[in-house]
Design a protein around this motif. Structure first.
Motif, short mmCIF file in Angstrom:
data_model
loop_
_atom_site.label_atom_id
_atom_site.label_comp_id
_atom_site.label_asym_id
_atom_site.label_seq_id
_atom_site.Cartn_x
_atom_site.Cartn_y
_atom_site.Cartn_z
N ASN A 109 -29.08 -4.31 -5.94
CA ASN A 109 -27.83 -5.03 -6.04
C ASN A 109 -27.45 -5.19 -7.51
O ASN A 109 -27.75 -6.19 -8.14
CB ASN A 109 -27.95 -6.40 -5.35
N SER A 110 -26.80 -4.19 -8.04
CA SER A 110 -26.51 -4.15 -9.48
C SER A 110 -25.11 -4.64 -9.82
O SER A 110 -24.67 -4.49 -10.95
CB SER A 110 -26.67 -2.70 -9.97
N GLY A 111 -24.42 -5.22 -8.85
CA GLY A 111 -23.08 -5.70 -9.12
C GLY A 111 -22.03 -4.72 -8.64
O GLY A 111 -22.32 -3.65 -8.12
N LEU A 112 -20.78 -5.11 -8.81
CA LEU A 112 -19.67 -4.37 -8.26
C LEU A 112 -18.55 -4.24 -9.28
O LEU A 112 -18.18 -5.21 -9.94
CB LEU A 112 -19.15 -5.08 -7.01
N VAL A 113 -18.02 -3.03 -9.42
CA VAL A 113 -16.87 -2.78 -10.30
C VAL A 113 -15.76 -2.15 -9.47
O VAL A 113 -15.94 -1.07 -8.90
CB VAL A 113 -17.24 -1.85 -11.47
N LEU A 114 -14.62 -2.81 -9.38
CA LEU A 114 -13.50 -2.31 -8.59
C LEU A 114 -12.47 -1.64 -9.49
O LEU A 114 -12.23 -2.07 -10.61
CB LEU A 114 -12.82 -3.46 -7.83
N SER A 115 -11.85 -0.59 -8.97
CA SER A 115 -10.78 0.08 -9.70
C SER A 115 -9.72 0.54 -8.72
O SER A 115 -10.00 0.74 -7.53
CB SER A 115 -11.32 1.28 -10.50
N LEU A 116 -8.49 0.71 -9.20
CA LEU A 116 -7.40 1.16 -8.35
C LEU A 116 -7.59 2.63 -8.01
O LEU A 116 -7.75 3.48 -8.89
CB LEU A 116 -6.07 0.95 -9.06
N GLY A 117 -7.61 2.93 -6.72
CA GLY A 117 -7.80 4.30 -6.27
C GLY A 117 -6.50 4.97 -5.89
O GLY A 117 -5.47 4.77 -6.54
N THR A 118 -6.49 5.71 -4.81
CA THR A 118 -5.30 6.42 -4.37
C THR A 118 -4.37 5.48 -3.60
O THR A 118 -4.79 4.44 -3.09
CB THR A 118 -5.67 7.60 -3.46
N GLN A 119 -3.10 5.89 -3.52
CA GLN A 119 -2.12 5.11 -2.76
C GLN A 119 -1.42 6.04 -1.77
O GLN A 119 -0.97 7.13 -2.13
CB GLN A 119 -1.11 4.45 -3.69
N ILE A 120 -1.36 5.60 -0.53
CA ILE A 120 -0.71 6.35 0.54
C ILE A 120 0.48 5.53 1.02
O ILE A 120 0.35 4.33 1.31
CB ILE A 120 -1.69 6.60 1.70
N VAL A 121 1.64 6.16 1.09
CA VAL A 121 2.86 5.47 1.50
C VAL A 121 3.35 6.04 2.83
O VAL A 121 3.62 7.23 2.95
CB VAL A 121 3.96 5.60 0.44
N ASP A 122 3.44 5.18 3.85
CA ASP A 122 3.93 5.57 5.16
C ASP A 122 5.18 4.73 5.46
O ASP A 122 5.09 3.62 6.00
CB ASP A 122 2.86 5.33 6.23
N GLU A 123 6.34 5.26 5.10
CA GLU A 123 7.60 4.55 5.31
C GLU A 123 8.25 4.90 6.63
O GLU A 123 9.30 4.37 6.97
CB GLU A 123 8.57 4.85 4.16
N LYS A 124 7.63 5.80 7.40
CA LYS A 124 8.23 6.26 8.66
C LYS A 124 7.66 5.53 9.88
O LYS A 124 8.01 5.86 11.01
CB LYS A 124 8.02 7.77 8.80
N TYR A 125 6.79 4.54 9.64
CA TYR A 125 6.22 3.76 10.74
C TYR A 125 5.63 4.70 11.80
O TYR A 125 6.00 4.65 12.99
CB TYR A 125 7.29 2.87 11.39
N LYS A 142 -7.44 6.51 6.83
CA LYS A 142 -6.74 7.55 6.10
C LYS A 142 -7.10 7.57 4.62
O LYS A 142 -6.83 8.55 3.91
CB LYS A 142 -5.23 7.38 6.27
N GLY A 143 -7.68 6.49 4.13
CA GLY A 143 -8.12 6.45 2.74
C GLY A 143 -9.49 7.06 2.57
O GLY A 143 -10.18 7.38 3.56
#
Length: 318
Positions: A109-125, A142-143
């Motif tokens: 358990n060495s800790g956690l580092v978060l970063s912004l990954g990919t972004q998926i946009v579904d505007e068609k519902y 889907k991610g």
């Protein structure tokens, strides 16, 4: 699956009790740092999220670019803190989750580092405008599924099973596709935009609550009640995901309805919080917005208190 229920159900109970006491008793019941009673927060021997983890955003429905930027900047702020950044910072808030890792005497358990990954946009519902919990998990898949947290964000015109009735968001885990013959579980989060459905439940204190004292709502720091509310709920669920990703990490109470790092401190954002009052917050002199954390690109956010496992109390930034 753990849910982030709106704090006002709990605050309702506290309010009823507080009517039988003086206001100072109500403050104690709300769990301020000075008077909070210790809670039995336990580690259940399961793994925590560790290492470098990407936070992938899956936007379902209509979101303006400016709205997507609010959440993106928040995620970036979790691991970004420079000497020039105003304090207290989002990174400082997130750093307090390290206490959970320090309590586990294990090199794994060495800790956690978060970063912004990919972004998926579904505007068609693609799955419609009324989603089940199963469909939320489907969207989350889907991610990327290795070293990732997949966050599904639904727009204000999308209804989700249980949304506004019992929860503002959830986190859980699911089995991903096999990689080199081995299957991995991945963590995911869902948060809904409550602006038109239940802002009094899921965007408080930036909207008047449906229950309790009807004090004027605070000014949202990013001028968007729905998105600023989503950040509050997302922050709570990220803390719960990191410290209880698979349902056997840190939590209090029953496994099917756990109180986690942030949900154990409902409605508490600053010192002196009590039912109907978020606590003593910072106020922007120009806009009048209330907040408690500074982030990337000059952003300001309101983040929930986190339960401190070393002191057994709720800890706030301000």
């Amino acid at each position: 699956m753990a849910s982030f229920v709106f704090p006002h159900l709990f605050l309702q109970l506290l309010l009823v009790i507080s009517l039988l006491h003086f206001s100072s008793a109500a403050r104690r019941l709300a769990g301020s740092d000075e008077t909070q009673q210790p809670m039995l927060f336990q580690y259940h021997k399961g793994p925590l999220l560790t290492g470098k983890i990407s936070v992938n955003l899956i936007w379902y429905g209509k979101f303006k670019p400016s709205q997507r930027a609010i959440v993106s900047d928040f995620i970036t702020s979790l691991s970004t803190s420079t000497p020039k950044m105003a304090q207290p910072s989002v990174a400082e808030w997130w750093k307090s989750t390290e206490k959970y890792y320090h309590l586990i005497n294990s090199k794994k358990n060495s800790g956690l580092v978060l970063s912004l990954g990919t972004q998926i946009v579904d505007e068609k519902y693609t799955l419609g405008k009324s989603l089940s919990n199963k469909q939320i998990a489907e969207l989350a898949s889907k991610g990327g599924q290795r070293n990732a947290i997949n966050v599904v964000l639904t727009s204000a015109d999308v209804t989700v099973e249980g949304f506004c009735q019992s929860k503002c968001g959830t986190h859980g885990s699911s089995k991903g596709a096999a990689i080199n013959g081995k299957s991995y579980s991945f963590a995911y989060i869902w948060v809904g935009n409550s602006e038109t459905q239940c802002p009094g439940q899921c965007a408080w204190p930036y909207h008047q609550p449906i229950y309790g004292p009807q004090s004027p709502p605070l000014v949202a720091p990013n001028n968007d009640v729905g998105l600023d509310g989503m950040v509050i709920n997302l922050a709570s669920l990220l803390a719960g995901t990191a410290t209880n990703p698979f349902g056997n990490g840190y939590f209090q109470g029953p496994k099917d309805a756990p109180l986690e790092a942030a949900s154990a401190c409902p409605g508490v954002y600053g010192k002196g919080a009590y039912p109907g009052y978020a606590g003593d917050l910072l106020v922007d002199r120009t806009t009048g917005a209330s907040y408690n954390a500074n982030g990337a690109n000059g952003r300001k956010f309101l983040l929930p208190a986190l339960f401190d496992p070393s002191t057994q109390t709720c800890s706030t930034l301000v």
